[in-house]
Design a protein around this motif. Structure first.
Motif, short mmCIF file in Angstrom:
data_model
loop_
_atom_site.label_atom_id
_atom_site.label_comp_id
_atom_site.label_asym_id
_atom_site.label_seq_id
_atom_site.Cartn_x
_atom_site.Cartn_y
_atom_site.Cartn_z
N ALA A 34 23.62 29.79 54.86
CA ALA A 34 23.12 30.85 55.60
C ALA A 34 22.58 31.58 54.77
CB ALA A 34 24.57 31.75 55.95
N GLU A 35 21.57 32.54 55.49
CA GLU A 35 20.84 33.56 54.56
C GLU A 35 21.77 34.61 53.89
OE1 GLU A 35 17.44 35.19 56.40
OE2 GLU A 35 16.59 33.25 56.70
N THR A 36 22.71 34.91 54.50
CA THR A 36 23.78 35.90 54.03
C THR A 36 25.15 35.41 54.19
OG1 THR A 36 22.33 37.74 54.37
CG2 THR A 36 24.66 38.39 53.90
N ILE A 37 25.91 35.41 53.01
CA ILE A 37 27.12 34.84 53.24
C ILE A 37 28.23 36.16 52.59
CG2 ILE A 37 28.90 33.31 51.78
CD1 ILE A 37 26.53 31.53 51.29
N ARG A 38 29.07 36.37 53.48
CA ARG A 38 30.00 37.45 53.15
C ARG A 38 31.30 36.84 52.80
NH1 ARG A 38 26.68 39.18 57.12
NH2 ARG A 38 25.76 41.37 56.88
N PHE A 39 32.01 37.18 51.89
CA PHE A 39 33.10 36.50 51.26
C PHE A 39 34.10 37.66 50.85
CE2 PHE A 39 29.97 36.63 48.26
CZ PHE A 39 30.70 36.73 47.03
N SER A 40 35.44 37.42 50.67
CA SER A 40 36.36 38.09 50.07
C SER A 40 37.08 37.26 48.89
CB SER A 40 37.32 38.91 50.78
OG SER A 40 38.04 37.71 51.59
N LEU A 41 37.53 37.64 47.74
CA LEU A 41 38.30 37.14 46.63
C LEU A 41 39.70 37.69 46.66
CD1 LEU A 41 35.41 37.18 44.07
CD2 LEU A 41 36.02 35.42 45.70
N ARG A 42 40.56 37.03 46.49
CA ARG A 42 41.98 37.37 46.52
C ARG A 42 42.56 36.97 45.27
NH1 ARG A 42 45.58 35.98 51.43
NH2 ARG A 42 44.28 34.44 51.81
N GLY A 43 42.98 37.97 44.29
CA GLY A 43 43.21 37.66 43.13
C GLY A 43 42.20 37.89 42.09
N GLU A 44 42.19 37.67 40.89
CA GLU A 44 41.29 38.14 39.93
C GLU A 44 40.54 37.07 39.58
OE1 GLU A 44 43.24 39.96 36.49
OE2 GLU A 44 43.82 41.77 37.61
N TYR A 45 39.26 36.87 40.29
CA TYR A 45 38.24 35.95 39.93
C TYR A 45 37.37 36.38 38.88
CZ TYR A 45 39.01 32.49 43.72
OH TYR A 45 39.75 31.82 44.88
#
Length: 407
Positions: A12-23
């Protein structure tokens, strides 16, 4: 066995994501809801431009609006969560989208990948023997080109002349990652589908087990699909002109079932919208068919006068079809290209007979099966498991001339 895979999840042109834990990203901790955008050939993230992003070491991450069933009749969007690392790169992949943009890639161990695959390809609550059988064939299919690098049958190609277009599609269509997460390769929909401890038990019970060809000992190119419709098909009618002695035409009466208790094991929620998978009928007016083929092939045949099977595989599936029009006549193949041209998404299979009615102004396709028909029939295997067959017996039925061995 420890081997890391790169799996293309979405583009995609824009990717929305969420990180759980400490990346970790660039030596700093990163967590929470985030956005990356395609900007002038780079990845725009937190106000800075990067060649790529790599997030490592956290608990899991979630990607928004992942497309599943790309170009199939059940196509839709889901938010999906994954273990492992997340890599975001620029580029384009024809299977995921075809347009330049960002690609989200999950980096994960083979066995962890397989846990998700067998619970994405079917219900995680499926019978243990079915889950074991699918774990073995998914592992075998995945490792076939890795452990048999000399094999030349795995690639996307096209042979085109003025009279014919013969195309087939393989995993080498991907250049930025090993496999994609959709039906083109194997369904891989993350940890959200893993709702039963039996999935992990099936992976553990078959850890490292693969099918090997009795003729040369190589790990098998173990294919699978939803329903064979009564007979399975040979490899070469769908892909490269290469014969595998373990991918033969097998007569199979198991998949002819309407038992919803069994079907729920194989058909996930959106798959259950498709119930006429064993024997089906599709009807087009001449005007509808002419417009459809013109749109899907980008070729103007004029009014379609006839659809003539030129070559069929041993199961009855057509892999060369002559399309006769008022402006042009051309032969199309192989089976997937035929299915693409004759449906707004994909025709269930290429095993069909053509009936012309209404003085040739109506075309009725009487078909059988759902998918390419090569290898394991998922619904048939579910019925066999329900009847008490072991996973070894299921695999021996659909993959003759093979031996089950550990790596």
């Amino acid at each position: 066995m420890t081997r890391l895979l790169n799996i293309g999840i979405m583009s995609a042109e824009t990717i929305r994501f969420s990180l759980r834990g400490e990346y970790m990203f660039n030596g700093k901790t990163c967590t929470g809801n985030l956005t990356a955008s395609f900007n002038d050939g780079k990845v725009l993230f937190s106000g800075e431009l990067y060649d790529e992003l790599l997030f490592t070491g956290g608990k899991c991450f979630t990607l928004e609006n992942v497309v599943i069933g790309v170009n199939f009749h059940w196509q839709r969007y889901e938010n999906q969560s994954f273990k492992g690392n997340l890599r975001i790169v620029t580029g384009h992949d024809k299977v995921l989208s075809g347009a330049p943009g960002l690609i989200a890639i999950n980096i994960i161990d083979v066995e962890d990948y397989l846990v998700s695959v067998i619970s994405s390809e079917m219900a995680a609550t499926s019978s243990m023997e079915l889950l074991k059988a699918h774990a073995v064939i998914s592992r075998s299919w995945l490792l076939h080109p890795i452990l048999n690098p000399h094999n030349g049958g795995n690639h996307q190609t096209s042979v085109e002349t003025a009279e014919s277009i013969i195309r087939w599609y393989e995993r080498d269509a991907h250049t930025l990652f090993d496999v994609c997460a959709d039906d083109h390769c194997q369904r891989y929909q993350g940890i959200t589908k893993q709702t039963s401890e039996n999935v992990q038990k099936a992976i553990d019970a078959t850890r490292g087990m693969v099918l090997r060809s009795n003729s040369n000992g190589e790990v098998c190119d173990a294919r699978f699909y939803k329903c064979c419709g009564g007979r399975t098909e040979q490899f070469e009618t769908c892909w490269a002109d290469e014969h595998y002695p373990y991918l033969e035409c097998v007569h199979d009466h198991y998949c002819n079932t309407t038992d919803h208790r069994i079907l729920r094991q194989v058909l996930n929620d959106y798959d259950q919208e498709t119930l006429d998978f064993h024997d089906w009928t599709v009807s087009y007016t001449q005007q509808e068919l002419s417009a459809l083929i013109r749109e899907k092939s980008s070729i103007d045949f004029g009014d379609i006068l006839d659809l003539v099977p030129v070559r069929r595989g041993p199961s009855g599936r057509i892999f060369q079809l002559k399309i006769v029009g008022t402006k042009r006549t051309m032969t199309v193949g192989k089976e997937l290209e035929i299915r693409k041209w004759l449906s707004p998404s994909h025709l269930y299979s290429s095993w069909f007979d053509v009936e012309k009615a209404n003085n040739g102004l109506t075309f009725i396709l009487h078909g059988h099966g759902w998918g390419h028909g090569v290898g394991l029939c998922q619904i048939g295997a579910a019925v066999m498991a329900d009847k008490g067959f072991t996973y070894e017996q299921i695999l021996a039925h659909y993959f003759p001339n093979t031996t089950l061995k550990p790596l």
